[in-house]
Design an enzyme around this catalytic site. Structure first.
Site, PDB file in Angstrom:
ATOM      1  N   GLU A 287     -10.076 -16.247 -30.999  1.00  0.00           N
ATOM      2  CA  GLU A 287      -9.579 -16.266 -29.619  1.00  0.00           C
ATOM      3  C   GLU A 287      -8.816 -17.552 -29.318  1.00  0.00           C
ATOM      4  O   GLU A 287      -7.738 -17.530 -28.716  1.00  0.00           O
ATOM      5  CB  GLU A 287     -10.751 -16.094 -28.653  1.00  0.00           C
ATOM      6  CG  GLU A 287     -10.423 -16.356 -27.192  1.00  0.00           C
ATOM      7  CD  GLU A 287      -9.439 -15.374 -26.595  1.00  0.00           C
ATOM      8  OE1 GLU A 287      -8.985 -15.614 -25.459  1.00  0.00           O
ATOM      9  OE2 GLU A 287      -9.097 -14.362 -27.259  1.00  0.00           O
TER      10      GLU A 287
ATOM     11  N   HIS B  45      -1.472  10.266 -25.007  1.00  0.00           N
ATOM     12  CA  HIS B  45      -0.683   9.441 -25.922  1.00  0.00           C
ATOM     13  C   HIS B  45       0.072  10.321 -26.927  1.00  0.00           C
ATOM     14  O   HIS B  45       1.238  10.050 -27.246  1.00  0.00           O
ATOM     15  CB  HIS B  45      -1.615   8.480 -26.653  1.00  0.00           C
ATOM     16  CG  HIS B  45      -0.901   7.437 -27.462  1.00  0.00           C
ATOM     17  ND1 HIS B  45       0.157   6.706 -26.988  1.00  0.00           N
ATOM     18  CD2 HIS B  45      -1.112   7.006 -28.735  1.00  0.00           C
ATOM     19  CE1 HIS B  45       0.574   5.866 -27.915  1.00  0.00           C
ATOM     20  NE2 HIS B  45      -0.173   6.033 -28.992  1.00  0.00           N
TER      21      HIS B  45
END
Length: 359
Positions: free
Chosen positions: A87, A263
């Site tokens: 991160e 999608h």
């Protein structure tokens, strides 16, 4: 030779050197943004998005602390060192990208009055990188809220697109090129293709942020059915409450199935639009390589999506699917650029398109 040409058109030798540097920096920006987007996707795929519970630091520090210090800062969130470093690496890279945008703006400020200098694009890029930074913060503080995660992905792609558009504009100016005619506006077909690409990217982000990538087993059917049970209202409920945490998603199976089917339908509509676009403008030789490249990029992305479903979303393939989305955005941007800069077609072709659209 290029410098002489530019000087002859009102750009000094010093300004020419500055333009050449800006062309290089903007290209670096495109490449760097691609890296940041892919590292961000990897961060999400290894569930490291909440590796640091706070922002902009990590457990109150600007580098990942040891377990004891992390525990004293956030007793309810034990440190996972690997995820925290993933991160923070993403944050370091994103911050460096912001510095690059500022450098481009400062370095190009003295050229803003040069005819054709893309100063507004530079300002738009700065605004977008600031918005993207806010999305990054909200991604953490709102605990991976799908709306913010999706906007964060779209923001990253928008930064890349602006870097690319800035590079194309700067390169043309540095080469002393001038368009023979006013750039063409997007026709209804081009606008539809661009809009469908944007919507499909948003759907892809929504699939990922709601962990619906393998909600459907098998292809082209879904869980052995052509139209399985779905919950569209829950799957696309954009005003759901925030929290407590959306890691691994909160939606039930039918809602995730609806997202996955949406999608897939979006991919089909986008493919159809790109085929019609290529068929309509294939007779223009300057556009053929770019239209062919867009179709090729779409084909790669389509098969990567199918492979992700059939192989149950392996990490490397999911990351490749994000890379395919990045590639498709780049190719579409280049196709639009060359369309706008190419010579206008005879009026009969424009009339034929209008008649076809309104038929």
């Amino acid at each position: 030779m290029k410098a002489q040409q530019a000087v002859g058109e009102g750009v000094s030798a010093r300004q020419q050197r500055r333009l050449n540097v800006l062309v290089t920096l903007s290209l670096v920006g495109v490449i760097f943004t691609v890296i940041v987007v892919l590292v961000g996707a990897w961060t999400r795929l290894v569930d490291a998005g909440l590796g640091c519970p706070d922002w902009p630091g990590c457990y109150g520090e600007m580098v990942v602390p040891d377990a004891e210090r992390a525990l004293s800062h956030s007793p309810d969130t034990p440190l996972e060192s690997f995820k925290a470093w993933v991160e923070m690496t993403h944050r370091y890279l994103a911050s460096s990208l912001g510095l690059l945008v500022i450098a481009l703006l400062v370095f190009g400020a003295s050229l803003r009055r040069v005819a054709g200098y893309p100063w507004r694009v530079s300002l738009a890029l700065l605004a977008m990188i600031l918005v993207q930074g806010a999305f990054g913060a909200f991604t953490v503080t709102l605990k991976l809220w799908p709306q913010v995660v999706t906007l964060h992905l779209l923001g990253g792609l928008s930064v890349m697109l602006l870097f690319l558009w800035l590079h194309l504009r700067l390169r043309r100016l540095a080469r002393g090129e001038r368009t023979a005619v006013k750039p063409r506006r997007l026709t209804p077909l081009w606008a539809a293709a661009v809009l469908l690409l944007f919507l499909q990217l948003a759907l892809g982000g929504w699939v990922s942020s709601n962990y619906a990538g393998i909600a459907c087993q098998g292809f082209p059917t879904c869980n052995g059915q052509w139209w399985p049970g779905t919950d569209w209202s829950e799957g696309f409920h954009l005003t759901q409450t925030v929290g407590p945490s959306y890691l691994h998603g909160q939606l039930h199976a039918d809602a995730r199935t609806a997202i996955q089917i949406g999608h897939r339908v979006g991919a089909g509509l986008l493919g159809l639009a790109l085929l019609i676009l290529a068929w309509r403008y294939w007779q223009e030789p300057p556009l053929r390589p770019w239209l062919g490249a867009v179709l090729g990029g779409y084909a790669i992305q389509f098969f990567l999506g199918v492979a992700n479903v059939l192989l149950w979303l392996p990490l490397w393939l999911a990351l490749a699917h994000t890379a395919g989305a990045v590639l498709l955005v780049i190719l579409m941007t280049l196709a639009v650029w060359h369309w706008r800069q190419s010579v206008r077609e005879p009026n009969r072709h424009l009339r034929a398109e209008k008649e076809w659209v309104h038929a």
